[in-house]
Design a protein around this motif. Sequence first.
Motif, PDB file in Angstrom:
ATOM      1  N   ARG A 103      18.097   2.370  -6.984  1.00  0.00           N
ATOM      2  CA  ARG A 103      17.140   3.194  -5.947  1.00  0.00           C
ATOM      3  C   ARG A 103      18.123   3.762  -5.124  1.00  0.00           C
ATOM      4  O   ARG A 103      19.682   3.792  -4.910  1.00  0.00           O
ATOM      5  CB  ARG A 103      16.327   1.685  -5.766  1.00  0.00           C
TER       6      ARG A 103
ATOM      7  N   GLU B 232      13.317   6.379  -8.109  1.00  0.00           N
ATOM      8  CA  GLU B 232      14.384   4.772  -8.881  1.00  0.00           C
ATOM      9  C   GLU B 232      14.265   5.777 -10.097  1.00  0.00           C
ATOM     10  O   GLU B 232      13.149   6.336 -10.751  1.00  0.00           O
ATOM     11  CB  GLU B 232      12.919   4.356  -8.870  1.00  0.00           C
TER      12      GLU B 232
ATOM     13  N   SER C   1      10.198   5.909 -10.234  1.00  0.00           N
ATOM     14  CA  SER C   1       9.164   5.536  -9.358  1.00  0.00           C
ATOM     15  C   SER C   1       7.955   6.064  -8.869  1.00  0.00           C
ATOM     16  O   SER C   1       7.845   7.556  -9.764  1.00  0.00           O
ATOM     17  CB  SER C   1      10.116   5.469  -8.155  1.00  0.00           C
TER      18      SER C   1
END
Length: 316
Positions: free
Chosen positions: A86, A131, A119
């Motif tokens: 992340r 991500e 993501s």
Amino acid sequence: MAHTTISAAFAIPQLLRGTARSFSTHSALFRLKYSALCYCTMNGTMKSKRKTDHLERTANNFRQEVISPAKVCGITNESETVKRLRLAVTNKDFTFKAGQWVDFFIPEVAVVGGFSICSSPGLLEQEGVLELAVKHTVHPPAHWIHTQCSLDSEVALRVGGNFFFDPQPADSPVNLVLIAGGVGINPLFSILLHVADFHRNQESEENGYKMGTVKLYYSAKNTNELLFKNNIFGLMNEFPGKITCSFHVTQPSSQICEELQPYITEGRISEKELEKHVSKDTLWYICGPPPMIESISKLLENFGVPTDCIYFEKWW
């Protein structure tokens, strides 16, 4: 996934423009060696199989001009061989479309990586993060992520790619079939999350895009290598009938657990499964190893699917 390296000289201030201050100052000029990671194309046109550098191979793809500093704010093990990063991005001009990738610049690592974002654009808009899910290989950027990357590690990112799903409010509704092989799930998972955001917003936005249905076919060697399983199950439960998934395992290493059995098929994705989705309102997105891409693209064309309805991304 094969890798080759090519040497080229770049001045860091020119390459990273205003973001160079996030890198060590002694790197005013060094040699960069690039390694091939991904190859993006679309609309069913196959390119040369010559294995070249990521930046060279994607030179004709769209790229944003902005290169943004990013900081690692989360690291988890998505599987035994895949780490999920992340990354916090503070540059407000940094945006991406579901399905695109990033050039991944690492201080002290001379090779530039190329990783698909896994993501949704909505997560970046709401929380300022994106991500990546990166499989362990000897390729320097992937190796760095698995052996040296830690919380607060600083990198730089640049968005690129012609492989994406970005419908506008006035566009006609379409259905999607997403076909993933191995870590090729990454850009398709981004698209799946983006679709889920459309479904959530449809109730509150009268003039928003009206999303059709999505079917995901996801093939991996075994259940341990099926990434994002719990997330995908959650989306299926949240949007029954609108988001569905069929998992396939080609080399099961153990007995499939009872919880997964209703969703798992042993063997490859079949022609019969795909043929039932053929319609004029369906778009096909495929990402995986080149032989899989070529086989499925040819199959869809034999079914009469127009090439401008087939989008694919190759991973080497």
